[in-house]
Scaffold this motif. Structure first.
Motif, mmCIF file in Angstrom:
data_model
loop_
_atom_site.group_PDB
_atom_site.id
_atom_site.type_symbol
_atom_site.label_atom_id
_atom_site.label_comp_id
_atom_site.label_asym_id
_atom_site.label_seq_id
_atom_site.Cartn_x
_atom_site.Cartn_y
_atom_site.Cartn_z
ATOM 1 N N LEU A 67 0.641 -1.342 -0.367
ATOM 2 C CA LEU A 67 0.071 0.132 -0.198
ATOM 3 C C LEU A 67 0.641 1.592 -0.259
ATOM 4 N N TYR A 68 2.064 1.184 0.323
ATOM 5 C CA TYR A 68 2.469 2.620 0.502
ATOM 6 C C TYR A 68 4.119 2.405 -0.134
ATOM 7 N N PHE A 69 4.411 0.933 -0.368
ATOM 8 C CA PHE A 69 5.565 1.014 -1.652
ATOM 9 C C PHE A 69 5.009 0.304 -2.227
ATOM 10 N N PRO A 70 4.203 0.559 -3.479
ATOM 11 C CA PRO A 70 4.230 0.173 -4.669
ATOM 12 C C PRO A 70 4.335 -0.351 -5.301
ATOM 13 N N GLU A 71 5.994 0.638 -5.917
ATOM 14 C CA GLU A 71 6.632 0.920 -7.158
ATOM 15 C C GLU A 71 7.514 0.360 -6.480
ATOM 16 N N SER A 72 8.201 -0.583 -5.505
ATOM 17 C CA SER A 72 9.630 -0.909 -4.595
ATOM 18 C C SER A 72 9.372 -2.421 -5.654
ATOM 19 N N ASP A 73 10.600 -3.452 -5.623
ATOM 20 C CA ASP A 73 10.767 -5.253 -5.223
ATOM 21 C C ASP A 73 9.807 -5.070 -4.247
ATOM 22 N N PRO A 74 9.472 -6.698 -4.276
ATOM 23 C CA PRO A 74 8.534 -6.885 -2.859
ATOM 24 C C PRO A 74 9.453 -6.807 -1.602
ATOM 25 N N LEU A 75 10.636 -7.294 -1.999
ATOM 26 C CA LEU A 75 11.654 -7.519 -0.899
ATOM 27 C C LEU A 75 11.981 -6.058 -0.309
ATOM 28 N N VAL A 76 12.141 -5.138 -1.906
ATOM 29 C CA VAL A 76 12.791 -3.742 -0.922
ATOM 30 C C VAL A 76 11.318 -3.312 -0.576
ATOM 31 N N GLY A 77 10.523 -3.299 -1.448
ATOM 32 C CA GLY A 77 8.933 -3.069 -0.160
ATOM 33 C C GLY A 77 8.736 -3.529 1.218
ATOM 34 N N THR A 78 9.361 -4.678 1.245
ATOM 35 C CA THR A 78 8.862 -5.231 2.782
ATOM 36 C C THR A 78 10.575 -4.578 3.633
ATOM 37 N N LEU A 79 11.482 -4.583 3.081
ATOM 38 C CA LEU A 79 12.977 -3.932 4.071
ATOM 39 C C LEU A 79 12.461 -2.606 4.013
ATOM 40 N N GLN A 80 11.678 -1.454 3.161
ATOM 41 C CA GLN A 80 11.393 -0.084 3.400
ATOM 42 C C GLN A 80 10.201 -0.237 4.938
ATOM 43 N N ALA A 81 9.022 -0.879 4.471
ATOM 44 C CA ALA A 81 7.837 -1.288 5.352
ATOM 45 C C ALA A 81 8.456 -1.740 6.596
ATOM 46 N N PHE A 82 9.090 -3.088 6.674
ATOM 47 C CA PHE A 82 9.863 -2.787 7.749
ATOM 48 C C PHE A 82 11.195 -2.194 9.036
ATOM 49 N N LEU A 83 11.431 -0.355 7.619
ATOM 50 C CA LEU A 83 12.276 0.710 8.299
ATOM 51 C C LEU A 83 11.269 1.504 9.301
ATOM 52 N N ILE A 84 10.471 1.566 8.775
ATOM 53 C CA ILE A 84 9.065 2.329 9.314
ATOM 54 C C ILE A 84 8.719 1.667 10.739
ATOM 55 N N TYR A 85 8.129 0.356 10.605
ATOM 56 C CA TYR A 85 8.058 -0.307 11.906
ATOM 57 C C TYR A 85 9.629 -0.072 13.003
ATOM 58 N N ALA A 86 10.538 0.064 12.248
ATOM 59 C CA ALA A 86 11.822 -0.091 13.099
ATOM 60 C C ALA A 86 11.660 1.804 14.022
#
Length: 456
Positions: free
Chosen positions: A52-71
């Motif tokens: 939803l918030y990083f749709p243009e990223s590669d799936p793995l990169v998008g997961t990393l970006q989402a977990f960065l916000i999580y961190a």
């Protein structure tokens, strides 16, 4: 003539027992609500935020970006510990706990309104980051007060580990409720879970906050803080004072938590991304397994808190650190089979070593600090681990798997955390069954020696 001191009410045994029961219930329900908020974000991060918030990223990169916000929530927790530790030692445990509950709950409620990338672009992720930081600040101030509210009402030194373990019960309870709500909403909303269903659990949090607020307003301040207040022993700057006086205890507390923090967030947050996206396991299987693990911890956390009263806080904790350090290899051996039964069993069993640590941990850390600095010191030591272990854990796990393509690399990381925690726990003092009502620098405190045992 009464020997009651100003600000320190003399209670009958029955009244004191009633207050202890209220304090334990209020602390446990309050931490359940706050951890519901925190874990809800964790679950949804692994399931939908990357899309939803990083749709243009590669799936793995998008997961990393989402977990960065999580961190970010973990980075904020020591900030909350410093802020609310100060007020908890200056103003009192009760008032501080009410503020942390409101801060955490309102931030979580607001997450449900954040527009996605499709609506406002990258600003959605920015707003999420701000709200996650506010969540972290609230949680950072919550733990210390909840533990002290229960522990400082304990009427005997012999059951302090058991009493202090109940606020810890809020973690599996919050984990259970958040997973249950997400599971229920995902069944109701079906394919619409990605578009709107995920928002519903965030909206529901405002009801829980109202319940928690009502309960916390009904309890009295702890006898230990009331005594400090009556004797004019309140520090002007408790956070700075505890850093000056007990820096070693803060660092040892943080390092002792590494093997509790890192595996827990790998097994309950990262596992959703790993299990669903890498192994092809169903989302419902993962949610149900975490639910079952949380239910098991309802019993094991107070159990190991009680055992620590019998065999000693340090001994119980060191046994838990050793078990948690090696369990990562067992966990990934089971989950990598892709067998649903073994995946389920691995996730359920993963929280048993966590309980061995989490049960005695509250008393182990809180007892390490003298009363007038206890909220600040315990909060800082506890929440510093969020920065060095809890927050980075899903990121490190994702990066290790991306590089080595095996879960055993993550297990090796957990093992290293276990070694660090084992050494740190060994270096901590053991205050099991000691009197903690006096200040540790009072010559009369903790026995005739006039000094607390630093490395018993």
């Amino acid at each position: 003539m009464s020997d009651e001191k100003p600000g320190v009410p003399l209670l009958t045994e029955q009244e004191a027992h009633r207050q202890l029961r209220r304090a334990v219930i209020a602390s446990t329900i309050g931490t359940t609500i706050e951890w519901y908020d925190f874990f809800l974000y964790s679950i949804v991060t692994g399931l939908v935020f990357a899309k939803l918030y990083f749709p243009e990223s590669d799936p793995l990169v998008g997961t990393l970006q989402a977990f960065l916000i999580y961190a970010v929530g973990f980075i904020a927790r020591p900030v909350g510990a410093a802020i609310f530790g100060h007020y908890g030692d200056r103003v009192g445990r009760k008032a501080t706990l009410i503020v942390t509950l409101l801060l955490m709950g309102l931030a979580t409620f607001a997450v449900g309104f954040v527009p996605t990338y499709a609506s406002i672009g990258i600003w959605g992720a920015v707003i999420l980051t701000v709200l996650r930081f506010i969540q972290g600040v609230g949680v950072g101030g919550e733990w210390g007060g909840s533990v002290l509210m229960s522990m400082e009402w304990a009427r005997t030194n012999k059951h302090r580990g058991f009493v202090a373990s109940w606020p810890q019960f809020g973690v599996p309870a919050g984990l259970f409720v958040s997973n249950l709500v997400v599971l229920a909403v995902s069944q109701i909303s079906g394919s619409s879970f990605i578009t709107w269903g995920w928002r519903v659990p965030f909206f529901l949090s405002i009801i829980l906050v109202a319940i928690g607020l009502y309960i916390r307003l009904s309890i009295l301040e702890t006898p230990i803080f009331a005594k400090l207040l009556a004797e004019h022993k309140i520090e002007k700057a408790p956070t700075m004072e505890v850093i000056h006086r007990q820096p070693k205890d803060i660092l040892l507390s943080a390092c002792a938590r590494m093997v509790e923090q890192a595996p827990f967030y790998i097994f309950t947050a990262f596992v959703f991304a790993y299990g669903v996206k890498t192994l092809g396991a169903s989302r419902d299987l993962m949610l149900t397994a975490v639910l079952a693990a949380a239910v098991l911890e309802f019993f094991t956390i107070p159990l190991f808190g009680h055992v620590s009263d019998l065999i000693g806080r340090k001994r119980m904790y060191m046994i838990g650190a050793a078990c948690a350090g090696v369990f990562g290899f067992i966990f990934f051996a089971m989950i990598d089979t892709r067998n649903p039964a073994l995946i389920f069993a691995a996730i359920v069993l993963s929280l048993v070593p966590h309980s061995m640590l989490y049960g005695p941990q509250a008393a182990l850390i809180a007892e390490s600090f003298t009363g007038r600095l206890r909220y600040s010191g315990a909060s800082l030591g506890y929440q510093l681990a969020s920065v060095i272990a809890g927050g980075p854990a899903p990121l490190i796990a994702t990066a290790l798997f991306a590089y080595y393509h095996t879960g055993y690399a993550i297990a090796a990381y957990i093992f290293v955390c276990g070694v660090v925690s084992l050494v740190a726990a060994w270096r901590m003092g053991d205050y099991t069954n000691k009197d903690i009502s006096r200040e540790y620098d009072d010559a009369r405190s903790l026995g005739d020696s006039g000094h607390a045992p630093r490395h018993a």
